[in-house]
Each structure stands twice: as C-alpha cells, then as structure tokens.
Design a protein around this motif. Structure first.
Motif, mmCIF file in Angstrom:
data_model
loop_
_atom_site.group_PDB
_atom_site.id
_atom_site.type_symbol
_atom_site.label_atom_id
_atom_site.label_comp_id
_atom_site.label_asym_id
_atom_site.label_seq_id
_atom_site.Cartn_x
_atom_site.Cartn_y
_atom_site.Cartn_z
ATOM 1 N N LEU A 130 0.832 -1.195 0.000
ATOM 2 C CA LEU A 130 0.000 0.000 0.000
ATOM 3 C C LEU A 130 0.869 1.247 0.000
ATOM 4 O O LEU A 130 0.531 2.264 -0.604
ATOM 5 C CB LEU A 130 -0.895 0.023 1.239
ATOM 6 C CG LEU A 130 -2.360 -0.354 1.068
ATOM 7 C CD1 LEU A 130 -3.064 -0.271 2.388
ATOM 8 C CD2 LEU A 130 -3.034 0.551 0.048
ATOM 9 N N GLY A 131 1.989 1.164 0.704
ATOM 10 C CA GLY A 131 2.852 2.325 0.840
ATOM 11 C C GLY A 131 3.736 2.554 -0.368
ATOM 12 O O GLY A 131 4.622 3.391 -0.357
ATOM 13 N N GLY A 132 3.530 1.795 -1.424
ATOM 14 C CA GLY A 132 4.278 2.057 -2.634
ATOM 15 C C GLY A 132 5.468 1.144 -2.839
ATOM 16 O O GLY A 132 6.205 1.288 -3.799
ATOM 17 N N LEU B 242 -4.363 -0.363 -5.145
ATOM 18 C CA LEU B 242 -3.448 -0.919 -6.141
ATOM 19 C C LEU B 242 -3.949 -0.645 -7.555
ATOM 20 O O LEU B 242 -3.158 -0.406 -8.470
ATOM 21 C CB LEU B 242 -3.285 -2.416 -5.909
ATOM 22 C CG LEU B 242 -2.447 -2.731 -4.684
ATOM 23 C CD1 LEU B 242 -2.465 -4.209 -4.380
ATOM 24 C CD2 LEU B 242 -1.015 -2.278 -4.903
ATOM 25 N N ALA B 243 -5.288 -0.681 -7.732
ATOM 26 C CA ALA B 243 -5.835 -0.372 -9.051
ATOM 27 C C ALA B 243 -5.503 1.067 -9.422
ATOM 28 O O ALA B 243 -5.077 1.352 -10.548
ATOM 29 C CB ALA B 243 -7.341 -0.600 -9.048
ATOM 30 N N ARG C 177 -2.646 -5.570 -12.768
ATOM 31 C CA ARG C 177 -1.195 -5.734 -12.625
ATOM 32 C C ARG C 177 -0.773 -5.876 -11.168
ATOM 33 O O ARG C 177 0.225 -5.315 -10.750
ATOM 34 C CB ARG C 177 -0.446 -4.546 -13.244
ATOM 35 C CG ARG C 177 -0.863 -4.195 -14.628
ATOM 36 C CD ARG C 177 -0.261 -5.156 -15.617
ATOM 37 N NE ARG C 177 -0.584 -4.795 -16.973
ATOM 38 C CZ ARG C 177 0.192 -4.048 -17.739
ATOM 39 N NH1 ARG C 177 1.319 -3.582 -17.250
ATOM 40 N NH2 ARG C 177 -0.182 -3.767 -18.957
ATOM 41 N N ILE C 178 -1.576 -6.595 -10.406
ATOM 42 C CA ILE C 178 -1.233 -6.805 -9.003
ATOM 43 C C ILE C 178 -0.450 -8.113 -8.894
ATOM 44 O O ILE C 178 -0.840 -9.101 -9.499
ATOM 45 C CB ILE C 178 -2.512 -6.889 -8.136
ATOM 46 C CG1 ILE C 178 -3.325 -5.610 -8.300
ATOM 47 C CG2 ILE C 178 -2.175 -7.094 -6.683
ATOM 48 C CD1 ILE C 178 -4.605 -5.630 -7.522
ATOM 49 N N PRO C 179 0.657 -8.150 -8.136
ATOM 50 C CA PRO C 179 1.400 -9.406 -8.005
ATOM 51 C C PRO C 179 0.524 -10.502 -7.410
ATOM 52 O O PRO C 179 -0.317 -10.204 -6.552
ATOM 53 C CB PRO C 179 2.547 -9.057 -7.032
ATOM 54 C CG PRO C 179 2.526 -7.603 -6.856
ATOM 55 C CD PRO C 179 1.251 -7.056 -7.373
#
Lengths: 310, 314
Positions: A245-247, A296-297, B119-121
């Motif tokens: 989440l933090g990149g 993430l999206a 594109r999520i692992p």
C-alpha cells in the motif's frame, strides 16, 4: 518530477487522508485527541511489523513469519522479561540473532524465503505456545507506561509512527548503508562486483527486521498487557499489505518506509472506519481487501498514465 | 541401476521413505497396535491437503514466487454455498455441487482479473481476494448449522477395504492431473511458462491463457476440497479452510515442486501430505505437546528446502 510520478508517490498519503476524512464525516467525535488515540493505538505495533517486513522486501525476499514472531515476543515479554529482565533481554537478542542467521542461510544456499520463513513461522509459534500455551502473563509496568504516554496535543501513536517513519526514511534513503540495502534488492550482482558482501547485507537486513519485530511485540504487549502466542497472526498479511500500500514493490529494492508506515496506519484506520459505518462485522475483513485492491488499481492506472504520457 | 539413480535424485521418493519411516517409528512405539488405523486416519486427512496441494502446485509452477493465498477462503465459500444450496436434501446434491464449483470458478476468474488487469502481483492479488471471498462466505453462511446430504456424507466417509473412498477419488484425480501436466498442451505450456514466460511466448505458446486456466483450476480444486471437507466433517464451518493455507504450500514444497516455477511433482504432494500427517500422529503418540509439534514441523520444512535446493543445484 513528472505529474504521474508525483501522484504515484502521493497515493499512500492520499489514501490515508481519504480514510481519515471519511471517518471524521461519519463520526465527528473521533476528531479529538482521545478519539484519534483510540483508533490509532494498535497502529504502532502494526507499523513496526510493517517496517520489519519492509526491510526483508528491500532485499527481494518475503517474511511469512513476522506475525508469529511478534506473538512470540509478546509471550517472552509477559513472562521472561517480567520475571528476570536480564534473561528476557538475552532471549530477545538471541531471537534477533536467529533472524540474522536465517537471512544469511537464505543468501548462502540461495533458498526461497517464502518457504524458509514459512517453516520459521511454525518454529516461532511452537516456542510461543511452549512458553504460554494460553494467553497470560503480565506486561512489565514500564512497557505499559510507555505505550500510554500522554503526549500533549497529538496522540502518542501518531507521533511514534511519524518519528519511526521519518527515521527509517532518512536511514534508507540518505545513508550509505541504506543505499547498500536497496542495492541488495535492486541489483545484487552489481553490489557483489563492487565488493559488498551479499551474505553480510542480507544477514544485517534480516537482523534489523528481527529488531523491529521485537519492538512490535513489545509495543503490542504494552497495549494488550498480557501475552498471547496467536495475538499477531494477522500481522504477517497486514505487514505485506502495508508495504505494498505504501508504494513498495516486491522486486527491485523499491520500498518507501514512510509509505509503509502510512500504509499500516491506513489499514488500521480502515478497520475503525468500517465499524463506524456500521458495516456488518462479516464484511470488515472483506472491506480491507477491497481497499487494498482499490489502492493498487489506482496505482496501476497512474503508472500506466505516466507510461503513456512519457 | 541408472533408473535407481534417477529416482534417488528426485525429491518425491524421499518423502515416501520419510513417511514410511515415521509410520514405522510410530508402530514401534505402540508395539504394533493400531498400525492400520493410523494409516487409514492419515489417508483420510492427507486427502484434503493433497487436493488443495494439487491446485497450489499448479499456481507455484506457473512462475517464480506465484502463490495462491485465497485457497482457504475458497474452501470455506464452496463449503458454505454447497451446504446452503443442498439443504440436507439428496435430490439437491447436484445443484449444490454446481453452485459450489461455480462460486470457486468465479473466485479463480477474479484472481486472474486482479493479476492481469490491475497488474497486481499474485501474492497480493490472492491475498486481497481472499479477504473478499472470506467475507462473502461469512455473511452468506451466517448462523448456518446445516448438515450435508446423506449421499455426500457417505461418499466422504466411506471405506473400501479399509481405504477411504475419498482417498481413491483423490488418487484418480492426481493421476488425471499428472497426465494433463505431461501430455496436454496446457500442461506443457504451464511448465514452459514457469521456466521462462518470455521464451514460452516467443515460441508460440500463450502464457496468459495458461495462467488463466491455472488460477481457475486452483480455485476449482479448492472448491472440490471444500465440498469433500463439508461432507467429511458434517457441515461447513467458517474457519474450515484456515489450516490449509500453510498445509497447501508445505506439501507442494516438501514434495519437490520448485518454488521458482517450471517444475512440478504430483507424487511428491502425496508423499509430503502423508509424511506430514503421519508425523503429527507420531508426535501425538509420543505425547509431544503442541509446541514441540509446531517446532518440529517448521524445522523439517526448513531442512527439506535446504536439502532440496542443493539437490537441484538451483
């Protein structure tokens, strides 16, 4: 810095702000010293565990044992540390040494960290269950006092989280040691050719992770006041989610300590937010998954927008 | 003699040897009593680990670091959906199975969509979806104490000459899956994609379609496990999938499938599952406490991976 890159880096802060604002709207009473303190209390142990996970992810590995490790530390703190502090401290130092040894082993034998830390998780859990088969023990008074520190104006959890985040950010980004650490994940071959020992680097990184795991367990003990082997089982997944989440990214040594702390805070806040929304407890765990997916999206969208523009 | 050498270099014969060694140690301790019962019990419980292990094996083989963390949630969802739809009625057995497998299919598609579109692992994608799937299962199954239809319960607990029917079913499933791996285009594509996705793509294979099939298959297998588990345990519980997360990864790794992808071992999953359950029953027979059991399980996993990595020269 391009707009897309700026946006991408700001995403963790934006997510946290969004959850904070949403919480205040739904429940204005939380906009107080007491309210914030209550909501963010458990953020400190989670943030520390997330930092620990971040150090492991920095060198392209994954630590599936951080949850049980935090539980083990809380058990040791509630028993050994209380009864014989010297033995307790020695035990905790020994645990950190084991963590470092595991890191070295992974490097020397080129082992998959997922599997090794999986086995380690069983070991931590077993030791914890041996020490405290059922929740018990008592937290040392100094721990309880530390976690309940009445700091003026801003609640202690926020101060602690910000200080930790900034310290690690500085250490990882501005010191030469930090560069080596990130290089271990980004380009291990180049690092080795430049003369740095990957074995030592990985052992040190894992050892630091163990150190923050100890801090996390002790802070958790200070909050819950009794030890429990299973109390932090969720921390493994939370810490991974917090880093992402933090990149942070799994490969390449691209991590952000401040982002990791923010990610942990966001997840902790989201839990309270859902309670205020009166969402059925059944859906709370699902909503955290949804938040992860949404963030993430968004990040994927921003990244792709940046690529198209470039 | 060369055949024996080839066999010795593989990981899976060692898992069976270890399982036999542990079983012998157990009956030596009990003086031969209950040796058959121990085997039957181990077969019964190991079966579920094998079913999910097969699915996890497919995902792990598809590429370095790929893991399906949503298996426990899918097991729970399938179990809950099946019990609710079947409603203890034998006549609704097929409907229940279809619903459960349909739900699992949807989870697999969702996992793949997260990985491909967003594109999520895979680790994070299956982790997030597991949260959502578990919530769905919890809210749908709220307060459910429904027993499985008699047919399902009988199928799950029946024995043929002392061997659980479920074990025979799973054995057939494993053989089918092994043949798929060896002989079908999908199986070869999976191994190729796991070893080098770019080379696979350049040589005309379709890694994305392979991955789609893989995640759906893993979810479907978890759904099958959920169905069988509900029949076996007399109903679905909201924590029924918990122990299978670590178990699915452990049996895959101990059984010789490479975590780096591209190398799968179906017999290894059986050997590893049997070994782990026989180990637990041995420790229980010896009177070891839960803590010792956990520590030994962890130590063995680490020992196995240390030895396995040296063997394959990774």
């Amino acid at each position: 810095m391009s707009n897309a890159k700026l946006l991408r880096q700001a995403l963790p802060f934006l997510s946290l702000a969004a959850v904070l604002v949403a919480t205040f709207i739904v429940q204005p009473r939380t906009m107080s010293y007491f309210g914030l303190n209550l909501m963010l209390q458990y953020a400190v142990p989670i943030a520390l565990a997330t930092i620990a996970q971040m150090f492991v992810i920095t060198c392209n590995d994954l630590d599936l044992s951080i949850g049980p490790f935090v539980g083990l530390v809380s058990c040791i703190g509630a028993t050994l540390l209380l009864d014989s502090p010297v033995l307790g401290v020695l035990a905790l130092l020994a645990l950190i040494a084991v963590y470092a040894a595991v890191g070295g082993l992974i490097q020397v034998r080129n082992l998959p960290s997922i599997v090794v830390t999986l086995g380690l998780a069983f070991i931590w859990l077993g030791i914890a269950v041996l020490i405290l088969p059922s929740p018990g023990g008592k937290a040392p008074d100094w721990l309880k006092a530390l976690m309940a520190l009445p700091t003026p104006f801003i609640p202690f959890p926020i101060i602690a989280a910000v200080v930790i985040g900034l310290l690690i950010q500085f250490a990882l980004m501005k010191t030469s040691l930090g560069v080596i650490a990130r290089g271990a994940g980004g380009n291990p071959v180049a690092l080795t050719r430049a003369g740095w020992s990957m074995f030592r680097t990985k052992a040190i990184l894992f050892g630091i992770a163990g150190f923050f795991g100890v801090l996390s367990g002790l802070s958790l003990l200070g909050l819950t006041t009794s030890g429990d082997a299973h109390i932090a089982d969720r921390y493994t997944l939370y810490s991974i989610a917090g880093v992402i989440l933090g990149g942070g990214e799994f490969i390449g040594g691209r991590v952000s300590p401040m982002g990791a702390v923010i990610g942990a805070l966001t997840l902790a806040l989201a839990g309270s937010f859902l309670i205020f929304l009166k969402i059925s407890p059944d859906w709370q765990i699902g909503a955290q998954g949804a938040i992860l997916i949404i963030v993430l999206a968004l990040r994927a969208l921003v990244t792709r927008a940046g690529q198209v523009a470039a | 003699m060369t055949r024996l050498h080839v066999l010795a270099r593989e990981a899976w014969p060692w898992t069976f040897l270890a399982a036999i060694a542990v079983w012998l140690a157990t009956i030596a301790y009990t003086g031969g009593q209950g040796s058959g019962a121990i085997l039957t019990a181990a077969l019964s419980f190991a079966t579920f680990s094998v079913i999910v292990g097969l699915g996890q094996m497919l995902v792990v083989t598809s590429g370095p670091g790929n893991v399906d963390l949503s298996i426990p949630a899918t097991i729970t969802l399938a179990g809950v959906v099946a019990m609710k739809v079947m409603d203890t009625d034998n006549a609704r057995l097929i409907a229940g199975i279809a619903a459960a497998l349909g739900a699992a299919f949807a989870v697999g598609l969702f996992n793949y969509a997260l990985i491909r579109v967003l594109r999520i692992p895979p680790i994070i994608a299956t982790l997030s979806s597991s949260f959502l799937v578990l919530s769905t299962a919890i809210s749908y199954g709220r307060g459910i104490r429904i027993k499985p239809p008699p047919l399902l319960a009988d199928f799950a607990t029946a024995r043929v000459l002392g061997i659980p029917l479920l074990a025979i079913f799973t054995l057939l499933l494993s053989i089918v899956l092994a043949q798929i791996l060896l002989r079908t285009v999908y199986g070869r594509s999976l191994l190729a994609t796991g070893q080098n996705a770019r080379a696979a793509w350049l040589s005309g294979l379709n890694p994305e379609r392979t991955r789609l099939i893989t995640y759906v298959a893993s979810a479907l297998l978890a759904g099958v496990a959920g169905l069988c588990l509900s029949g076996f345990s007399g109903g679905a519980a909201l924590n029924m999938g918990e122990e299978f997360l670590l178990a699915s990864i452990a049996v895959v790794v101990i059984g010789g499938t490479s975590v780096a992808g591209g190398k799968a071992s179906v017999p290894g999953i059986w050997g590893a599952a049997l070994f782990m359950y026989l180990l637990v029953s041995m420790l229980n027979t010896f009177g070891a406490s839960a803590g010792i059991r956990l520590i030994l399980t962890g130590a063995i996993i680490i020992a196995v991976i240390v030895m396995a990595t040296r063997n394959t020269g990774r």
